[in-house]
Design an enzyme around this catalytic site. Sequence first.
Site, PDB file in Angstrom:
ATOM      1  N   HIS A 148     -14.984  27.052 -15.743  1.00 25.48           N
ATOM      2  CA  HIS A 148     -13.998  27.858 -15.386  1.00 25.48           C
ATOM      3  C   HIS A 148     -15.052  29.252 -14.062  1.00 25.48           C
ATOM      4  O   HIS A 148     -14.176  29.907 -13.791  1.00 25.48           O
ATOM      5  CB  HIS A 148     -13.486  29.272 -16.435  1.00 25.48           C
ATOM      6  CG  HIS A 148     -14.352  29.950 -17.393  1.00 25.48           C
ATOM      7  ND1 HIS A 148     -14.770  29.493 -18.524  1.00 25.48           N
ATOM      8  CD2 HIS A 148     -15.304  31.067 -17.023  1.00 25.48           C
ATOM      9  CE1 HIS A 148     -15.335  30.563 -18.934  1.00 25.48           C
ATOM     10  NE2 HIS A 148     -15.798  30.890 -17.904  1.00 25.48           N
ATOM     11  N   ASP A 182     -13.670  22.760 -20.321  1.00 26.51           N
ATOM     12  CA  ASP A 182     -14.208  23.896 -19.477  1.00 26.51           C
ATOM     13  C   ASP A 182     -15.621  23.786 -19.512  1.00 26.51           C
ATOM     14  O   ASP A 182     -16.507  24.879 -19.541  1.00 26.51           O
ATOM     15  CB  ASP A 182     -14.001  25.038 -20.556  1.00 26.51           C
ATOM     16  CG  ASP A 182     -14.773  26.365 -19.172  1.00 26.51           C
ATOM     17  OD1 ASP A 182     -14.208  26.416 -18.262  1.00 26.51           O
ATOM     18  OD2 ASP A 182     -14.705  26.822 -20.596  1.00 26.51           O
ATOM     19  N   GLY A 215     -20.644  36.785 -18.583  1.00 27.74           N
ATOM     20  CA  GLY A 215     -21.841  36.046 -17.968  1.00 27.74           C
ATOM     21  C   GLY A 215     -22.290  35.135 -18.414  1.00 27.74           C
ATOM     22  O   GLY A 215     -23.587  34.713 -18.432  1.00 27.74           O
ATOM     23  N   ASN A 216     -22.620  35.734 -19.741  1.00 21.35           N
ATOM     24  CA  ASN A 216     -23.118  34.511 -20.530  1.00 21.35           C
ATOM     25  C   ASN A 216     -22.042  33.141 -20.755  1.00 21.35           C
ATOM     26  O   ASN A 216     -23.174  31.918 -20.842  1.00 21.35           O
ATOM     27  CB  ASN A 216     -22.921  34.749 -22.171  1.00 21.35           C
ATOM     28  CG  ASN A 216     -24.314  35.850 -21.984  1.00 21.35           C
ATOM     29  OD1 ASN A 216     -23.780  37.246 -22.164  1.00 21.35           O
ATOM     30  ND2 ASN A 216     -25.672  35.563 -22.639  1.00 21.35           N
ATOM     31  N   SER A 217     -20.690  33.062 -20.466  1.00 20.15           N
ATOM     32  CA  SER A 217     -20.217  32.197 -19.923  1.00 20.15           C
ATOM     33  C   SER A 217     -21.363  30.818 -19.503  1.00 20.15           C
ATOM     34  O   SER A 217     -21.552  30.960 -18.590  1.00 20.15           O
ATOM     35  CB  SER A 217     -18.724  31.914 -19.662  1.00 20.15           C
ATOM     36  OG  SER A 217     -18.152  33.241 -19.753  1.00 20.15           O
ATOM     37  N   LEU A 246      -1.302  11.814 -25.256  1.00 21.31           N
ATOM     38  CA  LEU A 246       0.294  11.339 -25.043  1.00 21.31           C
ATOM     39  C   LEU A 246       1.164  11.462 -24.020  1.00 21.31           C
ATOM     40  O   LEU A 246       1.972  10.678 -24.177  1.00 21.31           O
ATOM     41  CB  LEU A 246       0.088  12.458 -26.265  1.00 21.31           C
ATOM     42  CG  LEU A 246       0.456  12.550 -27.869  1.00 21.31           C
ATOM     43  CD1 LEU A 246       1.184  13.232 -28.616  1.00 21.31           C
ATOM     44  CD2 LEU A 246       1.617  10.553 -28.220  1.00 21.31           C
ATOM     45  N   GLY A 247       1.012  12.483 -23.094  1.00 21.63           N
ATOM     46  CA  GLY A 247       1.348  12.611 -21.943  1.00 21.63           C
ATOM     47  C   GLY A 247       2.308  13.888 -22.395  1.00 21.63           C
ATOM     48  O   GLY A 247       4.314  13.980 -21.860  1.00 21.63           O
TER      49      GLY A 247
END
Length: 391
Positions: free
Chosen positions: A139, A169, A243-245, A300-301
């Site tokens: 992200h 992510d 901002g640590n992401s 699974l779909g």
Amino acid sequence: MDDNKIKDVKWESVEANTGGIKFSNNRKKTRLKSLVKGVSFILIAAVSGGISGAYISNKKYSNKGYTQLNQSLIEPKNQNNQTKIADTSKNSITKVAEIVGPTVVGISNKAEGYFGLHDVGSGSGIIFDPNGYIVTNNHVVESAAKITVKFSSGKVLPAKLVKADSRSDLAIIKVEAQNLPTAKFGDSSKVKVGDTAVAIGNPLGEEFSGSVTAGIVSALNRKIQYNGAVYKVLQTDAAISPGNSGGPLCNDVGEVIGINSLKLGADQNAEGMGFAISINEAKDIIKSLMNYGKVSRPFLGIYGQSVVLQENKVQGVYINEVVPESGAAAAGIKPTDVIIELDNKKILRFEDLSDVLDKHKIGDSIVCKVWRNGKTIEVNIVLSDEKEKNK
């Protein structure tokens, strides 16, 4: 007798009397010696008594920690121990910052706007390969027209997206550089609740780059559902801001045990609840992205959500969408079906699906029970590759 002889006689008499005077002086000396001996005896007795009293007192109260004497001896020692503990903790965090800090970068996400490129977000990243490969959150760089990376030295370089996996992510970006310092990945399976956790990153942008926060590991193997995906994460009370992401969560020896990803708090009035993708899970994803350009998972779909149908007393996963050409589509699964059992395990929440799928591989056939129009239907679903979830 003449006068001279008389004088001599008198002198002899005086000599005789002098013998009496001499005797008198000896008595005084004897008295003085006696006095000195007496005083010495008293002093010796007093000293001996004091020593004996101290010995008895010490013998009697040596095991009683509440005496004033013992308190005066114990308290400074405890204070020194507390100081040593504080210094040790401080030094360990300092060492972590020194070891890991140079491997952490700030990432700026720029997009096209009316007035050209402009910042749309920022985050952090971890250098894991000396040839310029950096792992971060998907992200952070998603839909970016331009990515720039700022190193701890202050140097800024452009970066390009290599591959990303939206479900985990995680994303890999690359800068044109060599011989870069790299972080050491640890073993998150050895992490315990209460262990030291140190987060390093750029909270709220470049002006706060290289910020270090510390806390503990609050929980293990938390399952967080976010944007349709289920994350298995470590929970920490170390301060983690947006901002640590993508930045590292480290143990007390400078090993990365997680990649900071999610934070609860601002919209739920919760403090001290940060989350990081465990590094063991991240290592497999990074390896797959580097080697194959994607992450292959059994799928699974279907897309759905947890549901409880009170009137029918049914609880499970309500299917919103069935992916064309998937195993679920081939098995005849339809939207509005409710999955109530998968691989002989009751499904009560969306997260339960992941628990089952994690134990299987692509190509496995598993039994699925769905509730449809008041009836229970049993089908076999062949697990397919989750291609549409990779980028």
